[in-house]
Design an enzyme around this catalytic site. Structure first.
Site, short mmCIF file in Angstrom:
data_model
loop_
_atom_site.label_atom_id
_atom_site.label_comp_id
_atom_site.label_asym_id
_atom_site.label_seq_id
_atom_site.Cartn_x
_atom_site.Cartn_y
_atom_site.Cartn_z
N ASN A 134 0.82 -1.21 0.00
CA ASN A 134 0.00 0.00 0.00
C ASN A 134 0.86 1.27 0.00
O ASN A 134 0.36 2.36 0.25
CB ASN A 134 -0.95 0.00 1.21
CG ASN A 134 -0.20 -0.01 2.54
OD1 ASN A 134 1.03 0.06 2.57
ND2 ASN A 134 -0.92 -0.08 3.64
N HIS A 136 3.41 1.90 2.06
CA HIS A 136 3.98 2.34 3.34
C HIS A 136 5.50 2.17 3.37
O HIS A 136 6.07 1.32 2.68
CB HIS A 136 3.31 1.65 4.54
CG HIS A 136 3.65 0.21 4.76
ND1 HIS A 136 2.74 -0.70 5.25
CD2 HIS A 136 4.80 -0.50 4.59
CE1 HIS A 136 3.31 -1.88 5.37
NE2 HIS A 136 4.57 -1.79 4.97
N GLU A 141 1.60 4.21 7.41
CA GLU A 141 0.55 3.77 6.51
C GLU A 141 -0.02 4.96 5.74
O GLU A 141 0.15 6.12 6.18
CB GLU A 141 -0.58 3.11 7.33
CG GLU A 141 -0.12 1.90 8.15
CD GLU A 141 0.03 0.62 7.33
OE1 GLU A 141 0.38 0.71 6.13
OE2 GLU A 141 -0.20 -0.46 7.89
C1 F6R Z 1 9.78 -3.47 8.04
C2 F6R Z 1 9.00 -2.34 7.54
C3 F6R Z 1 8.00 -2.50 6.45
C4 F6R Z 1 8.42 -3.48 5.35
C5 F6R Z 1 7.34 -3.58 4.29
C6 F6R Z 1 7.68 -4.60 3.22
O1 F6R Z 1 10.69 -3.06 9.04
O2 F6R Z 1 9.15 -1.28 8.06
O3 F6R Z 1 7.77 -1.22 5.88
O4 F6R Z 1 9.62 -3.04 4.78
O5 F6R Z 1 6.12 -3.95 4.88
O6 F6R Z 1 7.70 -5.87 3.79
P1 F6R Z 1 8.28 -7.13 3.00
O7 F6R Z 1 9.73 -6.89 2.80
O8 F6R Z 1 8.04 -8.29 3.93
O9 F6R Z 1 7.52 -7.21 1.74
#
Ligand code: F6R
Length: 239
Positions: A134, A136, A141
Site C-alpha cells: 500500500n 507504506h 501507513e
Molecule cells: C519493516 C518495515 C515495512 C516493510 C514492508 C515490506 O521493518 O518497516 O515497511 O519493509 O512492509 O515488507 P516485505 O519486505 O516483507 O515485503
C-alpha cells in the site's frame, strides 16, 4: 531518486549490500537504519557472507531499526528484535543495535527516547527501506498527512494481511506498531529502498511517478536528496 532495475532480487540485494559496504569503508562509525520483512533477508545474507570473508566490519557501526510490533517482547519469535538477531545481529560484530521496544510501559516516552537516541548518535547515515503493497515505508501507513517523529501507529488491514504469513493465525498479528516517522526517514543522509515482486509493482509506480502525497507515503522519497531505489524486473513492471 535514482532508480535501478535488476534482473532479479538477488542481484538487487547484492547492490544494496554494496551500498552498506561503501558506507562503512568511508565511515566505519556509520549509523545504519535497518528494516525487517522479507525484502532485506538477501541483503543481510550478503553482508554476513562479506563479514565472514573479512570484507566488511561493523565493529564501530551503530544500528537503529525502523519499527517493532506493540505488545511483542524481543524474545517473541515474531518480534522484529528477534528477527534482526536471527537474520543479522547474531552473525556480525555490530557495535550497538537498537530496535524500538514494543513493550515499554509508556510508548510515547519510548518513541521520544528513540528519536533522541538517533539524534545523539549523530543521525542516520544510510536508511534501508522495504515498501508496503500500500506504499507504506516503516509502518507509516497511507494517511491524510505525513508523520514526523517516531510514533505508535495502527496497522491497516492490508498490512495485517500481508504480515499474516509470519504468524500462526491472523488474530495473532499485532494491530499496532511503533515506527520511525516519515520525518525521521527523510532526515537520513541516504535512503536505499528495495522492492521485489509483482505485488509491489503498483506501489513502486505510485512512489516514482505519483503525486507526492501521504496517500502513498513512499512518494515523499521523490523529495529526498539521495534516494536509491533498487528493484527487480517484476516490481519495476509498471514503470
Ligand atoms: C519493516 C518495515 C515495512 C516493510 C514492508 C515490506 O521493518 O518497516 O515497511 O519493509 O512492509 O515488507 P516485505 O519486505 O516483507 O515485503
Amino acid at each position: 531518486m535514482n532508480v535501478h532495475v535488476y534482473e532479479n532480487a538477488q542481484l538487487a540485494s547484492k547492490a544494496a549490500a554494496g551500498l552498506f559496504l561503501a558506507r562503512l569503508l568511508s565511515k566505519p562509525e556509520a549509523v545504519l537504519g535497518l528494516a525487517t520483512g522479507s525484502t532485506p533477508i538477501g541483503i543481510y545474507r550478503q553482508l554476513i557472507e562479506w563479514y565472514r570473508e573479512g570484507l566488511i566490519d561493523f565493529s564501530n557501526a551503530v544500528s537503529f531499526n525502523l519499527d517493532e510490533y506493540v505488545g511483542l517482547s524481543g524474545e517473541h519469535p515474531c518480534s522484529y528484535r528477534y528477527f534482526m538477531n536471527e537474520q543479522l545481529f547474531d552473525s556480525v560484530n555490530m557495535k550497538e543495535t537498537h530496535v524500538p521496544s514494543g513493550t515499554a510501559q509508556d510508548m510515547e516516552e519510548e518513541a521520544a527516547a528513540y528519536d533522541a537516541a538517533i539524534a545523539r548518535a549523530g543521525g542516520i547515515d544510510l536508511q534501508l527501506l522495504g515498501l508496503g503493497q500500500n506504499g507504506h515505508i516503516g509502518f507509516n501507513e497511507p494517511a491524510e498527512s505525513f508523520s514526523y517523529g517516531t510514533q505508535v501507529v495502527d496497522l491497516t488491514e492490508s498490512t495485517i494481511k500481508a504480515n499474516r504469513r509470519f504468524f500462526d493465525r491472523e488474530e495473532d498479528v499485532p494491530r499496532r506498531a511503533i515506527s520511525l516517522g516519515i520525518g525521521g526517514i527523510m532526515k537520513a543522509r541516504q535512503v536505499v529502498l528495495c522492492a521485489f515482486g509483482q505485488n509491489k509493482a503498483q506501489a513502486v509506480r505510485d512512489m516514482v511517478y505519483g503525486p507526492v502525497s501521504p496517500a502513498c507515503p513512499a512518494s515523499i522519497l521523490q523529495l529526498h536528496q539521495d534516494a536509491v531505489i533498487l528493484l527487480d524486473e517484476e516490481a519495476a513492471s509498471l514503470l
